[in-house]
Design a protein around this motif. Structure first.
Motif, short mmCIF file in Angstrom:
data_model
loop_
_atom_site.label_atom_id
_atom_site.label_comp_id
_atom_site.label_asym_id
_atom_site.label_seq_id
_atom_site.Cartn_x
_atom_site.Cartn_y
_atom_site.Cartn_z
N GLN A 40 55.77 24.00 -14.41
CA GLN A 40 55.64 23.96 -15.87
C GLN A 40 54.20 24.12 -16.34
OE1 GLN A 40 57.22 20.37 -17.53
NE2 GLN A 40 57.20 21.16 -19.60
N SER A 41 53.23 23.60 -15.57
CA SER A 41 51.84 23.68 -16.04
C SER A 41 50.87 24.31 -15.04
CB SER A 41 51.33 22.28 -16.40
OG SER A 41 51.30 21.47 -15.25
N ARG A 42 51.36 24.72 -13.86
CA ARG A 42 50.48 25.27 -12.84
C ARG A 42 51.08 26.52 -12.20
NH1 ARG A 42 47.72 21.88 -14.94
NH2 ARG A 42 46.78 20.06 -13.99
N VAL A 43 50.21 27.44 -11.80
CA VAL A 43 50.57 28.56 -10.94
C VAL A 43 49.60 28.48 -9.76
CG1 VAL A 43 50.65 31.06 -10.67
CG2 VAL A 43 51.42 30.01 -12.81
N ALA A 44 50.15 28.31 -8.56
CA ALA A 44 49.31 28.19 -7.37
C ALA A 44 49.56 29.37 -6.44
CB ALA A 44 49.62 26.87 -6.65
N LEU A 45 48.47 29.91 -5.88
CA LEU A 45 48.53 31.05 -4.98
C LEU A 45 47.83 30.68 -3.68
CD1 LEU A 45 47.12 33.70 -7.47
CD2 LEU A 45 49.52 33.12 -7.13
N GLN A 46 48.48 30.92 -2.55
CA GLN A 46 47.85 30.70 -1.25
C GLN A 46 47.69 32.03 -0.55
OE1 GLN A 46 49.45 27.83 1.79
NE2 GLN A 46 49.88 29.78 2.78
N GLY A 47 46.55 32.24 0.04
CA GLY A 47 46.31 33.44 0.83
C GLY A 47 45.06 33.23 1.66
N TRP A 48 44.44 34.32 2.06
CA TRP A 48 43.22 34.26 2.86
C TRP A 48 42.08 34.88 2.07
CZ3 TRP A 48 42.39 32.35 7.78
CH2 TRP A 48 43.52 31.87 8.42
N ASP A 49 40.90 34.27 2.18
CA ASP A 49 39.68 34.90 1.66
C ASP A 49 38.71 35.02 2.82
OD1 ASP A 49 38.50 32.38 1.99
OD2 ASP A 49 38.41 31.95 -0.16
N ASP A 50 37.45 35.28 2.57
CA ASP A 50 36.47 35.51 3.63
C ASP A 50 36.26 34.30 4.54
OD1 ASP A 50 36.07 38.07 2.69
OD2 ASP A 50 34.34 37.52 1.48
N GLU A 51 36.62 33.10 4.07
CA GLU A 51 36.40 31.88 4.85
C GLU A 51 37.67 31.32 5.47
OE1 GLU A 51 34.02 29.01 2.74
OE2 GLU A 51 33.05 30.61 1.62
N GLY A 52 38.82 31.93 5.27
CA GLY A 52 40.06 31.43 5.84
C GLY A 52 41.08 31.11 4.76
N PRO A 53 42.01 30.17 5.06
CA PRO A 53 43.06 29.87 4.09
C PRO A 53 42.49 29.28 2.79
CG PRO A 53 43.12 28.29 5.88
CD PRO A 53 42.11 29.33 6.24
N ALA A 54 43.02 29.74 1.67
CA ALA A 54 42.52 29.31 0.38
C ALA A 54 43.68 29.22 -0.61
CB ALA A 54 41.47 30.27 -0.16
N THR A 55 43.57 28.28 -1.53
CA THR A 55 44.57 28.12 -2.59
C THR A 55 43.87 28.18 -3.93
OG1 THR A 55 46.00 26.76 -1.19
CG2 THR A 55 46.28 26.54 -3.57
N GLN A 56 44.35 29.04 -4.82
CA GLN A 56 43.83 29.13 -6.17
C GLN A 56 44.90 28.60 -7.12
OE1 GLN A 56 42.68 33.36 -5.71
NE2 GLN A 56 40.76 32.72 -6.64
N VAL A 57 44.45 27.83 -8.13
CA VAL A 57 45.37 27.22 -9.07
C VAL A 57 44.98 27.62 -10.49
CG1 VAL A 57 46.35 25.05 -9.89
CG2 VAL A 57 45.68 25.27 -7.49
#
Length: 135
Positions: free
Chosen positions: A78-95
């Motif tokens: 309802q209030s968040r969209v979370a994305l998990q993937g990889w960036d230059d440093e490894g696993p990352a989550t953006q919210v």
């Protein structure tokens, strides 16, 4: 999807389309209030479409997280969209905020779960594991 690439929702009992988005995109996640779409399945800008109106709530540029591995994951609440993937440093989550698309945070680790106003991220290293909650 419609012939012009817009996502749609069907009533499985009747086969009738009951909702059609106003913008083209590949649907990748959603809840009862919104549908997250991407320009292409593995790259491109992300848009959140409102379930009540079909219109775009917000669009963000490609978040830059690697999506070709099995680690790619999304959660829409309802209030968040979370994305998990990889960036230059490894696993990352953006919210992101579901209403505005504003980035709430970028966290090291694996997306585990999310609720209306929180996200859980598992931080792992060779020596320890830690579950962090973010609101």
């Amino acid at each position: 999807m419609t012939s012009d690439g817009r996502p749609q929702l069907f009533d499985l009992a009747t086969g009738d389309a009951v909702w059609i988005g106003t913008a083209a995109g590949v649907p990748i996640d959603g809840d009862d209030q919104a549908v997250l779409v991407r320009e292409q399945a593995d790259r491109g800008a992300l848009s959140l479409l409102d379930m009540a109106t079909g219109t775009i709530r917000w669009t963000i540029p490609d978040p830059g997280l690697e999506t070709t591995s099995a680690s790619w994951r999304t959660i829409v609440t309802q209030s968040r969209v979370a994305l998990q993937g990889w960036d230059d440093e490894g696993p990352a989550t953006q919210v992101y905020d579901s209403t505005t698309g504003a980035e709430i945070g970028h966290y090291r680790g694996w997306l585990q779960a999310a609720g209306t106003d929180w996200v859980a991220v598992l931080l792992t290293s060779v020596r320890e594991r830690q579950l962090d909650f973010h609101d």
